[in-house]
Design a protein around this motif. Structure first.
Motif, mmCIF file in Angstrom:
data_model
loop_
_atom_site.group_PDB
_atom_site.id
_atom_site.type_symbol
_atom_site.label_atom_id
_atom_site.label_comp_id
_atom_site.label_asym_id
_atom_site.label_seq_id
_atom_site.Cartn_x
_atom_site.Cartn_y
_atom_site.Cartn_z
ATOM 1 N N PRO A 116 40.233 32.223 32.841
ATOM 2 C CA PRO A 116 40.474 31.262 31.758
ATOM 3 C C PRO A 116 41.967 31.036 31.578
ATOM 4 C CG PRO A 116 39.866 33.405 30.854
ATOM 5 C CD PRO A 116 39.695 33.512 32.339
ATOM 6 N N ASN A 117 42.342 29.819 31.253
ATOM 7 C CA ASN A 117 43.761 29.488 31.089
ATOM 8 C C ASN A 117 44.235 29.921 29.699
ATOM 9 O OD1 ASN A 117 46.305 28.515 31.400
ATOM 10 N ND2 ASN A 117 45.735 26.365 31.596
ATOM 11 N N ILE A 118 44.560 31.218 29.572
ATOM 12 C CA ILE A 118 44.873 31.806 28.264
ATOM 13 C C ILE A 118 46.348 32.195 28.149
ATOM 14 C CG2 ILE A 118 42.543 32.639 27.761
ATOM 15 C CD1 ILE A 118 43.338 35.343 28.976
ATOM 16 N N GLY A 119 47.192 31.495 28.909
ATOM 17 C CA GLY A 119 48.620 31.803 28.839
ATOM 18 C C GLY A 119 48.995 33.014 29.673
ATOM 19 N N GLY A 120 50.035 33.740 29.247
ATOM 20 C CA GLY A 120 50.565 34.874 30.000
ATOM 21 C C GLY A 120 49.546 35.923 30.416
ATOM 22 N N PRO A 121 48.622 36.327 29.517
ATOM 23 C CA PRO A 121 47.663 37.379 29.881
ATOM 24 C C PRO A 121 46.740 37.024 31.041
ATOM 25 C CG PRO A 121 47.756 37.107 27.501
ATOM 26 C CD PRO A 121 48.549 35.984 28.086
ATOM 27 N N LYS A 122 46.664 35.740 31.386
ATOM 28 C CA LYS A 122 45.751 35.350 32.476
ATOM 29 C C LYS A 122 46.158 35.992 33.804
ATOM 30 C CE LYS A 122 47.913 30.978 33.978
ATOM 31 N NZ LYS A 122 49.046 30.924 33.039
ATOM 32 N N ALA A 123 47.466 36.240 33.984
ATOM 33 C CA ALA A 123 47.935 36.855 35.230
ATOM 34 C C ALA A 123 47.434 38.289 35.350
ATOM 35 C CB ALA A 123 49.458 36.811 35.288
ATOM 36 N N ILE A 124 47.393 39.016 34.236
ATOM 37 C CA ILE A 124 46.876 40.391 34.246
ATOM 38 C C ILE A 124 45.388 40.376 34.568
ATOM 39 C CG2 ILE A 124 46.489 42.446 32.815
ATOM 40 C CD1 ILE A 124 48.978 41.598 31.198
ATOM 41 N N LEU A 125 44.662 39.493 33.898
ATOM 42 C CA LEU A 125 43.224 39.372 34.137
ATOM 43 C C LEU A 125 42.942 38.983 35.578
ATOM 44 C CD1 LEU A 125 40.333 39.373 33.018
ATOM 45 C CD2 LEU A 125 40.690 36.995 32.312
ATOM 46 N N TYR A 126 43.737 38.080 36.098
ATOM 47 C CA TYR A 126 43.580 37.626 37.483
ATOM 48 C C TYR A 126 43.754 38.772 38.473
ATOM 49 C CZ TYR A 126 45.060 35.432 41.901
ATOM 50 O OH TYR A 126 45.211 35.091 43.217
ATOM 51 N N ASP A 127 44.811 39.563 38.288
ATOM 52 C CA ASP A 127 45.040 40.695 39.190
ATOM 53 C C ASP A 127 43.879 41.687 39.157
ATOM 54 O OD1 ASP A 127 47.436 39.580 39.858
ATOM 55 O OD2 ASP A 127 48.701 41.127 38.961
ATOM 56 N N LEU A 128 43.365 41.974 37.958
ATOM 57 C CA LEU A 128 42.253 42.931 37.837
ATOM 58 C C LEU A 128 40.989 42.392 38.499
ATOM 59 C CD1 LEU A 128 42.839 44.116 34.154
ATOM 60 C CD2 LEU A 128 43.395 45.354 36.260
ATOM 61 N N LYS A 129 40.702 41.109 38.274
ATOM 62 C CA LYS A 129 39.525 40.501 38.905
ATOM 63 C C LYS A 129 39.694 40.457 40.423
ATOM 64 C CE LYS A 129 37.184 37.170 36.920
ATOM 65 N NZ LYS A 129 36.778 35.906 36.254
ATOM 66 N N ALA A 130 40.924 40.236 40.879
ATOM 67 C CA ALA A 130 41.190 40.201 42.322
ATOM 68 C C ALA A 130 40.996 41.583 42.943
ATOM 69 C CB ALA A 130 42.612 39.710 42.574
ATOM 70 N N LEU A 131 41.403 42.630 42.236
ATOM 71 C CA LEU A 131 41.192 43.992 42.739
ATOM 72 C C LEU A 131 39.695 44.312 42.793
ATOM 73 C CD1 LEU A 131 43.983 46.205 41.124
ATOM 74 C CD2 LEU A 131 43.827 45.371 43.464
ATOM 75 N N ASN A 132 38.946 43.858 41.798
ATOM 76 C CA ASN A 132 37.485 44.063 41.806
ATOM 77 C C ASN A 132 36.857 43.360 43.002
ATOM 78 O OD1 ASN A 132 37.506 45.591 39.458
ATOM 79 N ND2 ASN A 132 37.213 43.821 38.121
ATOM 80 N N TRP A 133 37.320 42.150 43.274
ATOM 81 C CA TRP A 133 36.817 41.415 44.454
ATOM 82 C C TRP A 133 37.153 42.167 45.743
ATOM 83 C CZ3 TRP A 133 40.715 39.215 47.711
ATOM 84 C CH2 TRP A 133 40.206 38.646 48.881
ATOM 85 N N ALA A 134 38.405 42.634 45.865
ATOM 86 C CA ALA A 134 38.822 43.348 47.077
ATOM 87 C C ALA A 134 37.967 44.595 47.294
ATOM 88 C CB ALA A 134 40.302 43.728 46.975
#
Length: 387
Positions: free
Chosen positions: A64-82
């Motif tokens: 979700p486009n929620i400003g700065g925190p989206k980058a943290i969420l993105y990294d965590l979701k990307a690690l889950n995918w990996a």
């Protein structure tokens, strides 16, 4: 086959951004057949897709486009995918390479999962994000805590600046961090455009700029890039040339406060010209600048500095360790001492063509021998396969 998962860039093919450009070049210039890249790519579209880009498996991750925190969420979701990919395909003995230090408070819970499958977790610590003035004090505190967590838990830190590597060892000696130095890259190929191209003529005419009659600044419009010093000193100088500033200042409070402080809008030489996302056109603009001004004071190896050294003959850099490490004796340096830069600008106006050409040759040699993409990609492939 060494599987390398890359987490933290917005995705490829790169439109802009240092990490995105790095990943794009790493993949597009791949030489070794023994490495398989898997790249996380950010999207706001819920209909995500998987696609191939120059042999790399790219996977879109919706946040979700929620400003700065989206980058943290993105990294965590990307690690889950990996991890899901590694587990489902039973992959072994690879590398998860995380770009930037955004998820330090959470990384410790992921390390054992990846280690179970023989995967090492590498981190690129980038620059001193916690020093950037754009962040509030609580956010800067988070960045510092997060950096410590990443350094403490990573198997290896890949630093693109020797100054950053030195900082990591001095600041986090208690963790005994493992580090290697691999720089960021650039190229010295000339722009394929000419003055006859319509996009070139249109840009110069629209901005009322004459080739080789302007100093250029390219970079994010933030206080730590020393815009105030550069603009004040330029205004105080007697140069007849323009100061062309390529940056995005829309809805920027810093822009308004700087205008109030310096009244740059009353100096016809100061020209904010917006952004230029056409890479070929931007390279042409760099090549045809009289000189380039670089005021970055925070971070490691800066991509816009490398691009300037590869394209612009005369470069005037803020005298700080990160910049000196990259440019060495191929440029002229300035300090924030009042009058220093304005005097330097007047001196550079009077340099001979031979003096400028000599500096240009030295600048290109710095890129060719230390920062070419071929060299950087080779260093990364050797590091991945040596692991």
């Amino acid at each position: 086959m060494k599987n390398v998962f890359i987490v933290g860039s917005k995705g490829i093919p790169a439109q802009y951004g240092g990490y995105e450009t790095f990943v794009d070049n790493l993949v597009a210039r791949q030489v070794s057949k023994d490495i398989k890249y898997h790249v996380a790519c950010m999207t706001f579209n819920k209909n995500t897709r998987d696609y191939d880009y120059n042999g790399a498996d790219c996977h879109e991750i919706c946040v979700p486009n929620i400003g700065g925190p989206k980058a943290i969420l993105y990294d965590l979701k990307a690690l889950n995918w990996a991890f899901k990919e590694i587990k489902e395909k039973n992959l072994r003995n690879g590398i998860v390479y995380i770009l930037a230090c955004r998820i330090g408070p959470f990384i410790h819970s992921y390390i054992p999962k990846f280690h179970k499958y023989g995967f090492q977790v590498w981190v690129n610590p980038d620059g001193h994000e916690w020093l950037r003035a754009k962040w509030s004090k609580p956010v800067r505190t988070y960045w510092k805590i997060s950096e410590a967590g990443m350094v403490k838990n990573a198997d290896l830190l890949v630093c693109d600046s020797k100054n950053i590597e030195k900082y990591i060892h001095e600041t986090y000696r208690c963790y005994n961090p493992g580090t290697i130095f691999i720089a960021y890259g650039a190229d010295i190929t000339k722009s394929s455009l000419s003055f006859e191209d319509n996009k070139v003529k249109d840009w110069y005419q629209a901005k009322k700029i004459m080739p080789n009659n302007y100093y250029l600044i390219v970079g994010r419009f933030v206080p730590e890039n020393n815009y105030e010093t550069m603009i004040r000193e330029f205004m105080a100088s007697n140069t007849k040339k323009d100061l062309v500033i390529i940056t995005n200042v829309e809805k920027n409070d810093f822009y308004e406060s700087l205008k109030e402080k310096t009244h740059f809008d009353q100096d016809a030489r100061i020209k904010f010209v917006g952004t230029v996302y056409d890479k070929g056109l931007l390279k042409f603009i760099r090549e045809n600048a009289y000189g380039y001004l670089h005021g970055h004071s925070v971070g490691g190896t800066n991509p816009s500095l490398l691009e300037a050294l590869g394209s612009t003959k005369l470069n005037l850099l803020y005298n700080v360790g990160f910049n000196k490490e990259v440019a060495e004796n191929a440029v002229l340096y300035w300090s924030k001492t009042p009058g220093f830069l304005s005097e330097l600008l007047e001196k550079t106006d009077n340099l001979t063509a031979r003096q400028i050409d000599n500096l240009g040759k030295k600048a290109k040699q710095r890129i060719l021998y230390g920062y070419s993409w071929e060299k950087i990609v080779s260093n990364y492939e050797n590091a991945f396969l040596k692991d």
